[in-house]
Design a protein around this motif. Structure first.
Motif, PDB file in Angstrom:
ATOM      1  N   GLU A 157       0.827  -1.205   0.000  1.00 12.29           N
ATOM      2  CA  GLU A 157       0.000   0.000   0.000  1.00 12.29           C
ATOM      3  C   GLU A 157       0.863   1.257   0.000  1.00 12.29           C
ATOM      4  O   GLU A 157       0.608   2.207  -0.759  1.00 12.29           O
ATOM      5  CB  GLU A 157      -0.917  -0.006   1.225  1.00 12.29           C
ATOM      6  CG  GLU A 157      -2.028  -1.036   1.190  1.00 12.29           C
ATOM      7  CD  GLU A 157      -3.104  -0.681   0.167  1.00 12.29           C
ATOM      8  OE1 GLU A 157      -3.181   0.495  -0.250  1.00 12.29           O
ATOM      9  OE2 GLU A 157      -3.861  -1.591  -0.213  1.00 12.29           O
ATOM     10  N   ALA A 177       2.666  -3.467  -5.966  1.00 13.25           N
ATOM     11  CA  ALA A 177       2.514  -2.029  -6.171  1.00 13.25           C
ATOM     12  C   ALA A 177       2.698  -1.667  -7.643  1.00 13.25           C
ATOM     13  O   ALA A 177       1.977  -0.809  -8.182  1.00 13.25           O
ATOM     14  CB  ALA A 177       3.528  -1.271  -5.306  1.00 13.25           C
ATOM     15  N   THR A 186       2.557   1.714  -3.309  1.00 13.50           N
ATOM     16  CA  THR A 186       1.592   2.149  -4.321  1.00 13.50           C
ATOM     17  C   THR A 186       1.436   3.670  -4.279  1.00 13.50           C
ATOM     18  O   THR A 186       1.444   4.348  -5.315  1.00 13.50           O
ATOM     19  CB  THR A 186       0.238   1.467  -4.099  1.00 13.50           C
ATOM     20  OG1 THR A 186       0.391   0.043  -4.251  1.00 13.50           O
ATOM     21  CG2 THR A 186      -0.805   1.962  -5.093  1.00 13.50           C
TER      22      THR A 186
END
Length: 270
Positions: free
Chosen positions: A150, A187, A153
């Motif tokens: 996360e 990602a 990303t």
């Protein structure tokens, strides 16, 4: 028979990850020498890898599980890209505080502080901006793989359009290296960024004919002497890894390991 002459195939970041090689790494501790430099150099010389064209890189997010992985894996490429005006962002996932597992918790905290300082010095020598430190627990990054994906990303979304993402190879043999590689691949799949995977510990446990190594995806990064010199200088910043620990404990990064990493050059799988 070596497999270094396989043709290059492009890797989809969403492709199935390689099998873990943690057992292979664990079976070849650093008290032993690992695969000698002359074996690697002979294989790379007799079957040269295709070159990675750094001039095609619009920007790079360089992800390291621990302070020093970015320098050992792609330090010269970082120096060359920065010198060419390319934006390079170094992301350090952990502070490396568990590099000496037997250390007291206060000593681990102290080591983490030292390594963050060493990382800032090393990236400065390479010409890169101050690194982004995610502060996740060294040695337990697999427990935080979703969160790492996360965070990466978001970092890739904010990077230059078309930026590449380089992270440790998903089959490198160290649990943290493999977890960060898997998170980076996820990602990249989400953002469309190009994924490069760089080996660090592979050079220790593998051999040129090891079927676990995806030589068909390998590229060599050919770099000028000044970039290689910056890498060598930056690597010396990590004195906490290169010197003996408390009570005469052996170095985290033995001298022969550093010499081998500098000798084999920089290679990525893509």
């Amino acid at each position: 028979m070596t497999t270094l002459d396989h043709p290059l195939d492009t890797l989809d970041a969403g492709a199935a990850p390689p099998a873990s090689n943690c057992a292979k790494f664990a079976a070849k501790p650093l008290t032993r020498g690992g695969t000698p430099v002359p074996v690697w150099l002979a294989a790379l010389d007799s079957h040269p890898l295709p070159s990675l064209d750094l001039s095609a890189c619009p920007g790079l997010v360089l992800v390291a599980p621990h302070p020093d992985d970015e320098t050992l894996g792609l330090g010269a490429a970082t120096a060359q890209l920065v010198a060419s005006g390319v934006d390079v962002r170094v992301v350090s996932v952990s502070d490396g505080g568990a590099a000496r597992p037997a250390a007291h918790p206060r000593e681990r905290t102290r080591l983490g502080i030292i390594q963050r300082h060493e990382l800032r010095r090393a990236t400065s020598i390479l010409g890169a901006p101050p690194p982004v430190s995610l502060g996740l627990p060294d040695g337990r990054l697999a427990d935080h793989e979703d969160g790492i994906a996360e965070l990466l990303t978001g970092i890739l979304d904010a990077a230059a359009p078309g930026a590449w993402c380089a992270a440790t190879w998903r089959g490198d043999g160290h649990p943290d290296h493999e977890a960060v590689g898997r998170a980076a691949a996820r990602a990249c799949e989400r953002t469309g960024a190009a994924l490069l995977e760089y080996p660090v510990w592979m050079w220790h446990w593998a051999r040129p004919d090891d079927p676990a190594v995806p030589w068909e995806r390998a590229h060599a990064v050919h770099l000028p002497r000044n970039a290689l010199a910056r890498k060598q200088l930056a690597a010396q910043c990590f004195r906490s890894q290169l010197g003996p620990g408390a009570g005469g404990a052996p170095p985290v990064l033995p001298g022969f390991v550093l010499q081998r990493l500098l000798a084999v050059g920089e290679v990525v799988f893509r």
